[in-house]
Enzyme design. Sequence first.
Site, PDB file in Angstrom:
ATOM      1  N   GLY A   8       0.828  -1.206   0.000  1.00 10.84           N
ATOM      2  CA  GLY A   8       0.000   0.000   0.000  1.00 10.84           C
ATOM      3  C   GLY A   8       0.860   1.253   0.000  1.00 10.84           C
ATOM      4  O   GLY A   8       0.535   2.254   0.657  1.00 10.84           O
ATOM      5  N   GLY A  11      -0.587   4.969  -0.861  1.00 10.64           N
ATOM      6  CA  GLY A  11      -1.719   5.554  -0.140  1.00 10.64           C
ATOM      7  C   GLY A  11      -1.273   6.778   0.643  1.00 10.64           C
ATOM      8  O   GLY A  11      -0.152   7.282   0.458  1.00 10.64           O
ATOM      9  N   GLN A  12      -2.136   7.240   1.539  1.00 11.03           N
ATOM     10  CA  GLN A  12      -1.851   8.485   2.274  1.00 11.03           C
ATOM     11  C   GLN A  12      -0.572   8.355   3.110  1.00 11.03           C
ATOM     12  O   GLN A  12       0.266   9.256   3.099  1.00 11.03           O
ATOM     13  CB  GLN A  12      -3.031   8.858   3.178  1.00 11.03           C
ATOM     14  N   ASP A  48      -0.471  -7.667  -5.059  1.00 12.47           N
ATOM     15  CA  ASP A  48      -1.838  -7.684  -4.542  1.00 12.47           C
ATOM     16  C   ASP A  48      -1.731  -8.455  -3.226  1.00 12.47           C
ATOM     17  O   ASP A  48      -1.386  -9.642  -3.226  1.00 12.47           O
ATOM     18  CB  ASP A  48      -2.726  -8.415  -5.561  1.00 12.47           C
ATOM     19  N   TYR A 137     -14.552  -2.073   8.998  1.00 10.87           N
ATOM     20  CA  TYR A 137     -13.169  -1.602   9.163  1.00 10.87           C
ATOM     21  C   TYR A 137     -12.698  -1.882  10.596  1.00 10.87           C
ATOM     22  O   TYR A 137     -11.627  -2.457  10.814  1.00 10.87           O
ATOM     23  CB  TYR A 137     -13.135  -0.100   8.862  1.00 10.87           C
ATOM     24  N   LYS A 141      -9.921  -4.382  11.989  1.00 13.88           N
ATOM     25  CA  LYS A 141      -8.765  -3.859  12.731  1.00 13.88           C
ATOM     26  C   LYS A 141      -8.601  -4.568  14.074  1.00 13.88           C
ATOM     27  O   LYS A 141      -7.489  -4.918  14.474  1.00 13.88           O
ATOM     28  CB  LYS A 141      -8.886  -2.343  12.943  1.00 13.88           C
TER      29      LYS A 141
HETATM   30  N1  SER Z   1      -8.644   7.606   9.314  1.00 12.20           N
HETATM   31  C1  SER Z   1      -9.328   6.341   9.402  1.00 12.20           C
HETATM   32  C2  SER Z   1     -10.707   6.438   8.872  1.00 12.20           C
HETATM   33  O1  SER Z   1     -11.287   7.480   8.997  1.00 12.20           O
HETATM   34  C3  SER Z   1      -9.391   5.880  10.815  1.00 12.20           C
HETATM   35  O2  SER Z   1      -8.286   5.118  11.098  1.00 12.20           O
HETATM   36  O3  SER Z   1     -11.212   5.480   8.379  1.00 12.20           O
END
Ligand code: SER
Length: 312
Positions: A8, A11-12, A48, A137, A141
Amino acid sequence: MKKILITGAFGQIGSELKDYLRSIYGVSQVISSNYEMMVDNGPFELIDVTNYHQIEAAVIKHQVDTIIHLAALLSAVGEETPTLAWKINMDGLFNVLEVARKYKCQVFHPSSIGAFGPSTTKNNVPQVTIQRPTTIYGVSKVSGELLCDYYVKRFNVDVRGVRFPGLISYQMLPGGGTTDYAVDIFYEALKHQSYTCYLSEDTQLDMMYMPDALKAIVDLMEAPFDKLHHHNAYNVSAMSITPKELAQAIQEILPDFTIRYDIDPVRQSIADSWPNSIDSSDAKKDWNFEPHYDLQAMTKDMLEKLRKKGIQ
Ligand code: SER
């Protein structure tokens, strides 16, 4: 950390982390990867993360000893595609841990404030507490935190991680998170002097500026193993703020900036299920976590850096 593979990597977090790590460990020592072909200024592999063999092949090819596993779907986009979120977040992590077990790699895996839920206490959430998240999510996590702990105890894999708050940065936009407003607001403030926020003015959430997040990753990964009482999922935060407070900090520098609110019920309910603030004291004790940027310092730097990028 000598030979580092980042999943990744575009990404940010990854976009900035790969350059930060290359500045410390050397360009050829940091292998970036992504599920689509990318042009990079150092070694790159097409990976991937749901494909074990692609991760394994890259680790063998480059004699990788550290995997920084950032590939994941965030909270808001996860609710649109829960099956895909589970597949990427869980299968991806499982594959990384299996490769790490086989080739004795150190692993970094970020968890999140999203690993908490409505039954978690709201303020100054301790390191060990109730975790019953209500998003896919968050479920992935918290499952990931447990899986990482399992690999530490069962297989002696050196897996480390933090629970990141919302991350604010100027190089790359976040993709599909609930805390994204805290980045979008800066772009809109410079471009249009106004921002319409999808969270209510008093939605209090933890945040951190990217330079502090990057330093935290390196500091944790370089900390002596036996000093770490938790290994994974260390609470880390630099500020606990509302959209109203962030808007006020921007107004101190851009007095004409205005904010209005148009609530998105999905992201508001996700944010409402997360804590107002978390307690980072275990990270401070175990590996000297100390964020540098508070709300004012971060706001000033964000506006300066975005202006330099030509955002106006
Ligand atoms: N920045 C993330 C989100 O908003 C939280 O870990 O999904």
